[in-house]
Design a protein around this motif. Structure first.
Motif, mmCIF file in Angstrom:
data_model
loop_
_atom_site.group_PDB
_atom_site.id
_atom_site.type_symbol
_atom_site.label_atom_id
_atom_site.label_comp_id
_atom_site.label_asym_id
_atom_site.label_seq_id
_atom_site.Cartn_x
_atom_site.Cartn_y
_atom_site.Cartn_z
ATOM 1 N N ALA A 121 24.050 -41.393 -35.820
ATOM 2 C CA ALA A 121 24.173 -42.832 -35.631
ATOM 3 C C ALA A 121 22.825 -43.512 -35.776
ATOM 4 N N GLY A 122 22.885 -44.839 -35.948
ATOM 5 C CA GLY A 122 21.643 -45.602 -35.966
ATOM 6 C C GLY A 122 21.041 -45.534 -34.571
ATOM 7 N N ASP A 123 21.879 -45.819 -33.616
ATOM 8 C CA ASP A 123 21.457 -45.781 -32.222
ATOM 9 C C ASP A 123 22.705 -45.541 -31.384
ATOM 10 N N LEU A 124 22.525 -45.057 -30.198
ATOM 11 C CA LEU A 124 23.670 -44.846 -29.305
ATOM 12 C C LEU A 124 23.320 -45.406 -27.937
ATOM 13 N N SER A 125 24.294 -46.027 -27.303
ATOM 14 C CA SER A 125 24.063 -46.527 -25.948
ATOM 15 C C SER A 125 24.427 -45.417 -24.965
ATOM 16 N N PRO A 126 23.987 -45.539 -23.720
ATOM 17 C CA PRO A 126 24.403 -44.536 -22.724
ATOM 18 C C PRO A 126 25.921 -44.465 -22.613
ATOM 19 N N ALA A 127 26.581 -45.634 -22.754
ATOM 20 C CA ALA A 127 28.047 -45.636 -22.681
ATOM 21 C C ALA A 127 28.625 -44.803 -23.817
ATOM 22 N N ASP A 128 28.062 -44.964 -25.024
ATOM 23 C CA ASP A 128 28.514 -44.167 -26.173
ATOM 24 C C ASP A 128 28.378 -42.683 -25.854
ATOM 25 N N LEU A 129 27.257 -42.352 -25.229
ATOM 26 C CA LEU A 129 26.986 -40.940 -24.968
ATOM 27 C C LEU A 129 28.021 -40.341 -24.005
ATOM 28 N N LEU A 130 28.425 -41.136 -23.040
ATOM 29 C CA LEU A 130 29.461 -40.647 -22.122
ATOM 30 C C LEU A 130 30.759 -40.396 -22.860
ATOM 31 N N LEU A 131 31.045 -41.296 -23.850
ATOM 32 C CA LEU A 131 32.271 -41.102 -24.631
ATOM 33 C C LEU A 131 32.150 -39.875 -25.523
ATOM 34 N N ILE A 132 30.963 -39.667 -26.045
ATOM 35 C CA ILE A 132 30.714 -38.487 -26.877
ATOM 36 C C ILE A 132 31.052 -37.229 -26.078
ATOM 37 N N GLU A 133 30.553 -37.218 -24.866
ATOM 38 C CA GLU A 133 30.805 -36.068 -24.002
ATOM 39 C C GLU A 133 32.295 -35.946 -23.715
ATOM 40 N N HIS A 134 32.935 -37.109 -23.459
ATOM 41 C CA HIS A 134 34.367 -37.141 -23.145
ATOM 42 C C HIS A 134 35.198 -36.619 -24.317
ATOM 43 N N CYS A 135 34.772 -36.977 -25.553
ATOM 44 C CA CYS A 135 35.539 -36.579 -26.740
ATOM 45 C C CYS A 135 35.220 -35.156 -27.172
ATOM 46 N N GLY A 136 34.268 -34.525 -26.542
ATOM 47 C CA GLY A 136 33.969 -33.128 -26.867
ATOM 48 C C GLY A 136 32.996 -32.955 -28.016
ATOM 49 N N ALA A 137 32.256 -34.032 -28.396
ATOM 50 C CA ALA A 137 31.223 -33.860 -29.422
ATOM 51 C C ALA A 137 30.103 -33.001 -28.829
ATOM 52 N N THR A 138 29.400 -32.257 -29.709
ATOM 53 C CA THR A 138 28.488 -31.264 -29.146
ATOM 54 C C THR A 138 27.017 -31.630 -29.213
ATOM 55 N N GLY A 139 26.694 -32.707 -29.901
ATOM 56 C CA GLY A 139 25.289 -33.085 -29.990
ATOM 57 C C GLY A 139 25.185 -34.402 -30.717
ATOM 58 N N PHE A 140 23.971 -34.955 -30.785
ATOM 59 C CA PHE A 140 23.819 -36.176 -31.571
ATOM 60 C C PHE A 140 22.419 -36.311 -32.128
ATOM 61 N N ILE A 141 22.362 -37.048 -33.234
ATOM 62 C CA ILE A 141 21.052 -37.440 -33.756
ATOM 63 C C ILE A 141 21.097 -38.933 -34.038
#
Ligand code: PEP
Ligand code: MG
Length: 585
Positions: free
Chosen positions: A166-186
């Motif tokens: 992503a260009g940028d991620l908010s903390p809220a996005d990150l919680l959703l990432i975790e919720h959806c089972g994504a394993t990492g981010f850049i």
């Protein structure tokens, strides 16, 4: 295509998965003037968007899994509170009314104003808070543009096991990432002190920020692998790289489990030398972590957090309570309270103490210099530390000493405060140990003299490196010069350790170098016997101590200290680390 991209690794760990691209979805913002009779309707449209944004955030908050640390929910709460703040709830409404403009344009103007305020701040942590403004504004703009909710909020099943780009991620996005089972981010943007990076570390999600043009260079759905420690992204990795990374991932998992077992084990070298391992406390919450990790006390309690993000200074009582709590929590183990280190990058947002007309500088009125100049700031802290000293094994530590005269001045003020407490019938430990941070080259060069008047020394490498190499520690334009292995830095460290030994007082190190496992063996070889590390690094350092033989390291380190080339020193350190590992195996 097989590519290697690099960025700043902000949360360690290996993740392998398909790239899920989150292209920036900020809708285009147009400006238009409204006929007068439509202004109220526009205000209502803006308020409805605000309410919808709040609703979205609340629903994310409700999805936070049980057991998630309270600090994580607090990030979402911050965004909810921002929506309720006049800066978002009132200011754009006023702009719509006075300029008769559309809601999007009013919000954008308010965003630009807020961001310029944050960007002008000297504190790097507060500067990154402009990201929070952008996250909140983007959410409202998407709603105003009737854009569907963010893919993350739709819980797209393809997110499971994916790595978000992503260009940028908010903390809220990150919680959703975790919720959806994504394993990492850049991300392309962001920095190591952003809320999102802090959160990623707390959640243990491998993450890399500052990967230039990641969205252009990585295609949706391609296989990528990230190494959050090295800050490395591999696209379509070949089977050999995959094998290597999977092995590293297995090794890291095993390592975490092994490390946890060390918390109750003694910190002792293979040849029987006991090494004192304490931890640095930056926030009160850290105390729980360091107790779990089995620290032998607090080697650096940064008191600045008590003074930051508030308009007034904490009272003597408030400080007394905080220091007493730390002393009691550590149950008789040493708790080293560092007197206030404000100035330079740690500015006060408290008009009362903003006494210099110049912009804050690392060479300016910082730390003990500021305290000596402002008795009304210093004395209540000294009173609080002294009064709390009867509730545990409290020690006092003075930052940024640069001359003996300065130290004598401090000792005089401390004596005076003691007399004052005595006259008032208040209890304190008459023999409270007083130590000095050695973090200015002049203090390291005169360490022998300092050691004669102090009960302990603690080497602050973060500043010692910055001042020795004339390299501002927060300026990324010169951070290539910031080198813990610079021969001049190593010599100053060695001088300080020797000065302490000669005077018969303990010498610790509390800068980040003490918590960096690459340097543990070098420091042991140099004769360092007390380390104070960031809480997360304590067990890692302990494991290295346990697998080191001091006698051998001392010999190997002599070679390093004879060298004048950082490159050669780095090679020798790799050799020491490898040799000790082999010796262990
Ligand atoms: C240091 O300078 O190494 C240190 C521990 O202090 P701070 O990082 O708070 O300046
Ligand atoms: Mg310092």
């Amino acid at each position: 295509m097989n590519l290697t991209l690099t960025g700043v690794g902000v949360s360690r760990g290996i993740a392998i998965g398909h790239a899920y691209l989150l292209a920036p979805e900020q809708p285009e913002i147009n400006e238009y003037v409204l006929p007068k009779h439509l202004v109220n309707e526009e205000v209502a449209r803006f308020k409805a968007a605000l309410a919808a944004a709040k609703q979205q955030l609340k629903s994310i908050r409700n999805q936070i899994p049980r057991g998630t640390p309270a600090s994580i929910a607090a990030f979402i709460e911050t965004h909810v509170l921002m929506l309720e703040d006049a800066a978002f709830a009132d200011a754009p409404v006023k702009l719509i009314k006075t300029q008769q403009c559309n809601a999007e344009w009013a919000l954008q103007q308010q965003r630009d104003m807020l961001v310029s305020v944050f960007e002008a701040m000297n504190d790097p942590y507060l500067r990154t808070r402009k990201d929070d403004v952008d996250h909140v504004v983007n959410r409202i703009q998407r709603i105003l543009a009737n854009q569907p909710a963010h893919p993350l909020e739709l819980s797209d099943h393809r997110l499971k096991g994916a790595i978000i780009v992503a260009g940028d991620l908010s903390p809220a996005d990150l919680l959703l990432i975790e919720h959806c089972g994504a394993t990492g981010f850049i991300t392309e943007g962001g920095g190591p002190t952003s809320h999102t990076a802090i959160l990623a570390r707390g959640l243990g999600i491998p993450a890399i920020v500052g990967v230039a043009h990641a969205l252009r260079q990585i295609s949706h759905d391609t296989l990528i692998a990230i190494d959050g420690q090295r800050g490395e992204v591999l696209t379509e990795p070949d089977p050999l790289s995959l094998q290597r990374l999977r092995a590293k991932r297995r090794e890291e998992k095993r390592h975490v489990v092994t490390l946890a077992r060390l918390s109750k084990k003694p910190s002792i070298t293979e040849d029987g030398r006991v090494i004192t391992l304490r931890a640095n406390v930056e926030l009160p919450e850290d105390i729980h972590t360091i107790k779990r990790a089995g620290a032998a006390g607090i080697g650096l309690y940064r008191t600045e957090f008590l003074f930051m993000n508030r308009k007034d200074s904490p009272s003597e009582e408030e400080q007394f309570l905080a220091y007493t709590q730390a002393a009691k929590a550590m149950k008789g183990m040493p708790v080293t309270i560092r007197t206030l280190d404000l100035g330079a990058d740690k500015t006060l947002h408290n008009e009362h103490w903003h006494i210099s007309s110049r912009p804050p500088s690392p060479l300016g009125l910082r730390a003990i210099r500021l305290c000596l100049k402002e008795p009304a700031l210093f004395r209540p802290q000294l009173r609080a530390i002294l009064r709390a000293s009867v509730y545990g094994q409290l020690r006092m530590m003075i930052p940024m000493l640069s001359s003996l005269q300065e130290l004598f001045q401090v000792l005089e003020v401390v004596e005076d405060v003691k007399r004052e407490l005595k006259a008032q019938g208040l209890k304190y430990n008459e023999n409270i140990p007083i130590g000095g941070m050695i973090e200015v080259p002049s203090a390291a060069l005169a360490a022998e003299a300092f050691a004669r008047h102090l009960d302990f020394l603690s080497i602050g490498t973060n500043d010692l490196i910055q001042y020795t190499l004339a390299t501002d520690r927060i300026d990324d334009a010169v951070n290539y010069l910031y080198d813990p292995l610079h021969p001049a830095v190593l010599r100053l460290i060695e001088m300080t350790i020797k000065a302490g030994h000669k005077a018969g007082i303990p010498v610790a190190m509390c800068g980040e170098m003490a918590g960096d496992p690459r340097y543990t063996r070098l420091l042991l070889g140099m004769g360092l016997t007390e380390f104070s590390t960031p809480p997360a690094m304590l067990l890692e350092v302990k494991s290295i101590i346990q697998s080191s033989r001091l006698a051998r390291l001392t010999k190997m380190t002599r070679k390093i200290l004879a060298s004048y080339h950082s490159g050669e020193i780095a090679v020798l350190i790799d050799k020491i680390n490898a040799a000790e590992k082999r010796g262990r195996g």
